[in-house]
Design a protein around this motif. Structure first.
Motif, PDB file in Angstrom:
ATOM      1  N   ALA A 113     -75.825  33.862  -6.847  1.00  0.00           N
ATOM      2  CA  ALA A 113     -76.986  34.692  -6.527  1.00  0.00           C
ATOM      3  C   ALA A 113     -76.843  35.335  -5.154  1.00  0.00           C
ATOM      4  O   ALA A 113     -77.222  36.500  -4.951  1.00  0.00           O
ATOM      5  N   ARG A 114     -76.277  34.578  -4.207  1.00  0.00           N
ATOM      6  CA  ARG A 114     -76.134  35.112  -2.844  1.00  0.00           C
ATOM      7  C   ARG A 114     -75.224  36.333  -2.794  1.00  0.00           C
ATOM      8  O   ARG A 114     -75.476  37.287  -2.057  1.00  0.00           O
ATOM      9  N   PHE A 115     -74.154  36.322  -3.593  1.00  0.00           N
ATOM     10  CA  PHE A 115     -73.166  37.395  -3.509  1.00  0.00           C
ATOM     11  C   PHE A 115     -73.383  38.518  -4.513  1.00  0.00           C
ATOM     12  O   PHE A 115     -72.787  39.584  -4.371  1.00  0.00           O
ATOM     13  N   ILE A 134     -62.512  32.478  -7.698  1.00  0.00           N
ATOM     14  CA  ILE A 134     -63.236  32.688  -8.961  1.00  0.00           C
ATOM     15  C   ILE A 134     -63.999  34.004  -8.917  1.00  0.00           C
ATOM     16  O   ILE A 134     -63.991  34.781  -9.880  1.00  0.00           O
ATOM     17  N   PHE A 135     -64.634  34.278  -7.775  1.00  0.00           N
ATOM     18  CA  PHE A 135     -65.365  35.542  -7.634  1.00  0.00           C
ATOM     19  C   PHE A 135     -64.429  36.730  -7.780  1.00  0.00           C
ATOM     20  O   PHE A 135     -64.744  37.709  -8.470  1.00  0.00           O
ATOM     21  N   SER A 136     -63.286  36.670  -7.105  1.00  0.00           N
ATOM     22  CA  SER A 136     -62.348  37.788  -7.152  1.00  0.00           C
ATOM     23  C   SER A 136     -61.837  38.027  -8.561  1.00  0.00           C
ATOM     24  O   SER A 136     -61.610  39.172  -8.970  1.00  0.00           O
ATOM     25  N   ARG A 137     -61.671  36.953  -9.314  1.00  0.00           N
ATOM     26  CA  ARG A 137     -61.075  37.061 -10.640  1.00  0.00           C
ATOM     27  C   ARG A 137     -62.078  37.499 -11.696  1.00  0.00           C
ATOM     28  O   ARG A 137     -61.750  38.303 -12.579  1.00  0.00           O
ATOM     29  N   SER A 161     -66.532  43.199  -9.710  1.00  0.00           N
ATOM     30  CA  SER A 161     -67.394  44.375  -9.867  1.00  0.00           C
ATOM     31  C   SER A 161     -68.876  44.040  -9.700  1.00  0.00           C
ATOM     32  O   SER A 161     -69.700  44.952  -9.544  1.00  0.00           O
ATOM     33  N   ASP A 162     -69.221  42.741  -9.730  1.00  0.00           N
ATOM     34  CA  ASP A 162     -70.618  42.321  -9.603  1.00  0.00           C
ATOM     35  C   ASP A 162     -71.023  42.023  -8.163  1.00  0.00           C
ATOM     36  O   ASP A 162     -72.212  41.983  -7.847  1.00  0.00           O
ATOM     37  N   ILE A 163     -70.042  41.785  -7.302  1.00  0.00           N
ATOM     38  CA  ILE A 163     -70.345  41.413  -5.915  1.00  0.00           C
ATOM     39  C   ILE A 163     -70.965  42.590  -5.180  1.00  0.00           C
ATOM     40  O   ILE A 163     -70.550  43.748  -5.360  1.00  0.00           O
ATOM     41  N   LYS A 164     -71.942  42.313  -4.347  1.00  0.00           N
ATOM     42  CA  LYS A 164     -72.525  43.367  -3.525  1.00  0.00           C
ATOM     43  C   LYS A 164     -71.418  44.031  -2.701  1.00  0.00           C
ATOM     44  O   LYS A 164     -70.580  43.340  -2.114  1.00  0.00           O
ATOM     45  N   PRO A 165     -71.400  45.361  -2.640  1.00  0.00           N
ATOM     46  CA  PRO A 165     -70.318  46.054  -1.936  1.00  0.00           C
ATOM     47  C   PRO A 165     -70.122  45.583  -0.498  1.00  0.00           C
ATOM     48  O   PRO A 165     -68.986  45.451  -0.029  1.00  0.00           O
ATOM     49  N   LEU A 216     -70.469  42.727   0.675  1.00  0.00           N
ATOM     50  CA  LEU A 216     -69.958  41.358   0.747  1.00  0.00           C
ATOM     51  C   LEU A 216     -68.590  41.198   0.084  1.00  0.00           C
ATOM     52  O   LEU A 216     -67.988  40.126   0.165  1.00  0.00           O
ATOM     53  N   ARG A 217     -68.105  42.255  -0.552  1.00  0.00           N
ATOM     54  CA  ARG A 217     -66.854  42.139  -1.314  1.00  0.00           C
ATOM     55  C   ARG A 217     -65.678  41.780  -0.420  1.00  0.00           C
ATOM     56  O   ARG A 217     -64.828  40.952  -0.780  1.00  0.00           O
ATOM     57  N   ASN A 218     -65.610  42.377   0.762  1.00  0.00           N
ATOM     58  CA  ASN A 218     -64.498  42.061   1.661  1.00  0.00           C
ATOM     59  C   ASN A 218     -64.506  40.607   2.092  1.00  0.00           C
ATOM     60  O   ASN A 218     -63.454  39.990   2.297  1.00  0.00           O
ATOM     61  N   TRP A 219     -65.728  40.041   2.279  1.00  0.00           N
ATOM     62  CA  TRP A 219     -65.839  38.612   2.611  1.00  0.00           C
ATOM     63  C   TRP A 219     -65.079  37.780   1.583  1.00  0.00           C
ATOM     64  O   TRP A 219     -64.269  36.916   1.912  1.00  0.00           O
ATOM     65  N   VAL A 220     -65.391  38.045   0.335  1.00  0.00           N
ATOM     66  CA  VAL A 220     -64.820  37.252  -0.744  1.00  0.00           C
ATOM     67  C   VAL A 220     -63.307  37.415  -0.793  1.00  0.00           C
ATOM     68  O   VAL A 220     -62.562  36.434  -0.915  1.00  0.00           O
ATOM     69  N   HIS A 221     -62.830  38.627  -0.672  1.00  0.00           N
ATOM     70  CA  HIS A 221     -61.398  38.873  -0.739  1.00  0.00           C
ATOM     71  C   HIS A 221     -60.653  38.184   0.400  1.00  0.00           C
ATOM     72  O   HIS A 221     -59.593  37.584   0.194  1.00  0.00           O
ATOM     73  N   GLU A 222     -61.209  38.249   1.607  1.00  0.00           N
ATOM     74  CA  GLU A 222     -60.537  37.638   2.752  1.00  0.00           C
ATOM     75  C   GLU A 222     -60.503  36.115   2.636  1.00  0.00           C
ATOM     76  O   GLU A 222     -59.483  35.483   2.937  1.00  0.00           O
TER      77      GLU A 222
END
Length: 310
Positions: A190-192, A251-254, A258-262, A264-270
């Motif tokens: 929900a947060r992301f 898991i988020f990246s995989r 496309s669902d992650i807030k734009p 916050l996407r870099n957070w997840v990738h890094e």
């Protein structure tokens, strides 16, 4: 009014189960809710007897299943529940006040994005007498959500169908359950991808007793003393949390890129790349994604992020 499904997992819960079920049945929106109970292979001789009685009276749906543990049990409920507008996690030993679900739905109904409601708890003893403890407010920074221990209790969580449908995009494997918790997963998801609604009011009596799987955090003084007594100079728990953070981010990246807030996407990738990339660790280290309190925990996390000790 829209429909809500309560997801309750039980295991050897005869001591408090009747009172909890009765508190569910006195909810103000009882006519719009369905209670599904998954019994996780109870062996106490009474839990199933109690549940079967409620089932025979048409008050609950009962799934009698083999023992897999509380986390897998809740995931089984989450993944196989029928379609509904809202869902609520429920523990077997608490006591819900009549407006608990109604207040959650009121706050959720204006949100169509993936949304999670959670709230404070009233900490009580085994006899439902209020204890002099304050509940802990969750931390909402991106790294807080990924790395720190989740303090938004699953028993307070109500979430919409949109969030539940997102959950269905990922089916955990047996190995995933080493790092996966149903309530932490919902909170992070929900947060992301959507919205978390936190209610400072409480509509649940959170019972503390000698058989709690997860209990409440003690008061400030008690918590400080406990931390001193149990301090782990190997910092193993921080390595585990960092490892879990990279697991969630992967898991988020995989499954959910496309669902992650734009924003916050870099957070997840890094974070997902941090295990094998020093430059990613530096970028996460320099970020301001989680709170500075307690200070020692903040410093330990910062060191682990930079050095990649996990």
């Amino acid at each position: 009014m829209k429909q809500l499904v309560v997801l309750l997992s039980t295991y050897n819960g005869q001591r408090y189960l009747n009172k909890q079920l009765n508190s569910l049945l006195t909810q103000s929106i009882i006519n719009n809710m369905r209670i599904i109970v998954r019994d996780d292979g109870s062996t106490d001789g009474q839990t199933l007897s109690i549940l079967r009685q409620y089932k025979n009276e048409g008050l609950i749906d009962l799934w009698e299943r083999k023992n897999v543990g509380v986390i897998k049990s809740f995931f089984d409920l989450l993944l196989h529940a029928p379609d509904a507008d809202y869902y609520a996690f429920c523990d077997q030993d608490d006591f819900w006040l009549p407006l608990k679900l109604e207040k959650a739905v009121e706050k959720l109904e204006s949100h169509s994005e993936p949304s999670l409601y959670c709230s404070r708890k009233i900490i009580v003893d085994q006899n439902l007498k209020k204890l002099p403890r304050n509940d802990v407010v969750p931390l909402f920074g991106p790294l807080d959500a990924l790395m720190k221990r989740n303090v938004a209790s699953g028993c307070t969580m109500v979430f919409n169908q949109t969030l539940r449908n997102l959950c269905l995009k990922f089916t955990p494997s047996e190995d995933d359950f080493q790092n996966l918790y149903h309530d932490t997963w919902l909170f992070i998801l929900a947060r992301f991808t959507g919205t978390i609604i936190y209610d400072n009011n409480s509509y649940i009596l959170y019972r503390q007793h000698d058989h709690n799987v997860v209990g409440a955090i003690e008061g400030d003084n008690d918590l400080f003393i406990k931390r001193i007594r149990t301090f782990d100079w190997t910092f193993a728990r921080y390595r585990k949390r960092y490892k879990k953070a990279t697991f969630y981010a992967t898991i988020f990246s995989r499954y959910y890129d496309s669902d992650i807030k734009p924003e916050l996407r870099n957070w997840v990738h890094e974070v997902a790349k941090a295990r094998n990339s020093f430059s990613s660790r530096v970028r996460v280290f320099l970020s301001d994604g989680f709170t500075h309190t307690p200070l020692y925990e903040y410093l330990v996390f910062k060191a682990y992020i930079l050095l990649g000790w996990f």
